[in-house]
Design an enzyme around this catalytic site. Structure first.
Site, PDB file in Angstrom:
ATOM      1  N   ASP A   4       6.827  -4.130   1.869  1.00  0.00           N
ATOM      2  CA  ASP A   4       6.733  -5.221   2.849  1.00  0.00           C
ATOM      3  C   ASP A   4       8.022  -5.399   3.659  1.00  0.00           C
ATOM      4  O   ASP A   4       7.985  -5.507   4.881  1.00  0.00           O
ATOM      5  CB  ASP A   4       6.401  -6.545   2.146  1.00  0.00           C
ATOM      6  CG  ASP A   4       4.932  -6.633   1.778  1.00  0.00           C
ATOM      7  OD1 ASP A   4       4.112  -5.939   2.421  1.00  0.00           O
ATOM      8  OD2 ASP A   4       4.589  -7.395   0.856  1.00  0.00           O
ATOM      9  N   LYS A  62      -0.212  -9.565  -5.794  1.00  0.00           N
ATOM     10  CA  LYS A  62       1.007  -8.750  -5.730  1.00  0.00           C
ATOM     11  C   LYS A  62       1.906  -8.919  -6.967  1.00  0.00           C
ATOM     12  O   LYS A  62       2.544  -7.975  -7.408  1.00  0.00           O
ATOM     13  CB  LYS A  62       1.788  -9.057  -4.453  1.00  0.00           C
ATOM     14  CG  LYS A  62       1.083  -8.553  -3.195  1.00  0.00           C
ATOM     15  CD  LYS A  62       1.939  -8.784  -1.968  1.00  0.00           C
ATOM     16  CE  LYS A  62       1.207  -8.347  -0.710  1.00  0.00           C
ATOM     17  NZ  LYS A  62       2.067  -8.470   0.479  1.00  0.00           N
TER      18      LYS A  62
END
Ligand code: ATR
Length: 276
Positions: free
Chosen positions: A104, A67
């Site tokens: 997220d 990420k």
């Protein structure tokens, strides 16, 4: 109707649920989506992403451990990605440049507020961990109206760095892991450590679980079992794993790419039957 080429990058990635989730969303709209898993070791990640987009890829989901690298390689970064310093969605722009986004935090908050009907406003929240996953959700918890966000991390410097980055000392502050038992109680406890993924137990005290507390693990399946078992033993009111968050974050990526909002509930229910 063919809606293009998509993929999820990770390492390992074989057991990712993302292909199943995206195919289920696509079916809701009669779209044909080519969505595959791409296993790339860290040193091969950037080249694999660039090759994917050069070969006509439209969008990619990115999971552990990529990420931060996904954020770094992008040409454009959304505010959510900038705050987290990481990206779980990469999109090829019409001019060929790559845009990074992070869904997220919003996915987690939507899972809590919409699916589990929790109003986070006024909650005193405890965030365990200060790594990539914690960065991904911290700002969204504050945006959702938590009263305070106490960040506790095994390595205190990382917690301090996250609190400094948030820059809202009246609401977001740090405490020491060793002092967990002396912090009073919390309404929301979020496990954003990777201990469960690594097969380690956190050995948490029960003391900080408030009477009506919600305990939330960002992971699901085996990785979440230790924390969720502890939360039940501590008599937490709600004990929630990250399966719903996974579906919600995927829905945000799907909408970004296809301009359509999928119905997450049937997809979540199917996965819940698989995961118990
Ligand atoms: P992720 O992207 O999953 O967040 P990460 O950035 O490596 O992964 O962060 C892992 C987090 O889990 C860190 O907060 C880490 O604490 P440290 O900063 O002290 O390393 C935390 N963590 C991992 N294993 C842990 C354990 N056994 N006990 C407590 N915290 C742990």
């Amino acid at each position: 109707m063919s809606a293009g080429k998509y993929a999820v990058f990770g390492h390992p990635i074989a057991h990712s649920l993302s292909p199943q989730i995206h195919q289920a969303f696509a079916k809701q709209f009669g779209l044909e989506v080519d969505y595959r898993t791409i296993d790339a070791a860290p040193e091969a990640f950037e080249a694999a992403v660039r090759a994917f987009f050069a070969d006509g890829g439209h969008g990619a989901n990115v999971t552990l451990p990529h990420k931060t690298a996904a954020f770094a390689l992008a040409d454009e970064r959304s505010e959510a990605a900038q705050r987290a310093g990481s990206a779980n969605v990469l999109t090829r722009l019409p001019d060929g440049r790559i845009a990074a986004h992070n869904t997220d935090g919003d996915g987690m908050v939507r899972d809590l507020t919409d699916r589990h009907q929790l109003d986070l406003r006024g909650h005193d929240a405890l965030l365990l961990g200060a790594g990539g996953a914690a960065h991904g959700v911290a700002w969204s918890l504050l945006d959702a109206g938590v009263n305070t966000l106490t960040i506790v991390n095994r390595t205190p410097e990382a917690a301090d760095a996250l609190a400094d980055a948030i820059g809202d000392p009246a609401r977001a502050h740090t405490r020491y892991w060793e002092d967990l038992d002396d912090l009073g109680s919390f309404d929301l406890i979020v496990n954003a450590t990777s201990a469960g993924v690594l097969g380690k137990s956190l050995n948490l005290p029960f003391g900080f679980v408030g009477v009506r507390a919600t305990c939330y693990d960002l992971s699901y399946g085996k990785s979440a079992a230790d924390f969720l078992g502890w939360a039940r033993a501590a008599n937490a009111r709600y004990v929630v794993d990250g399966l719903g968050m996974l579906v919600e974050t995927a829905a945000d990526a799907f909408e970004l790419w296809h301009g359509k909002r999928p119905d997450t509930e049937p997809v979540y229910q199917t996965l819940r039957r698989q995961y118990g």
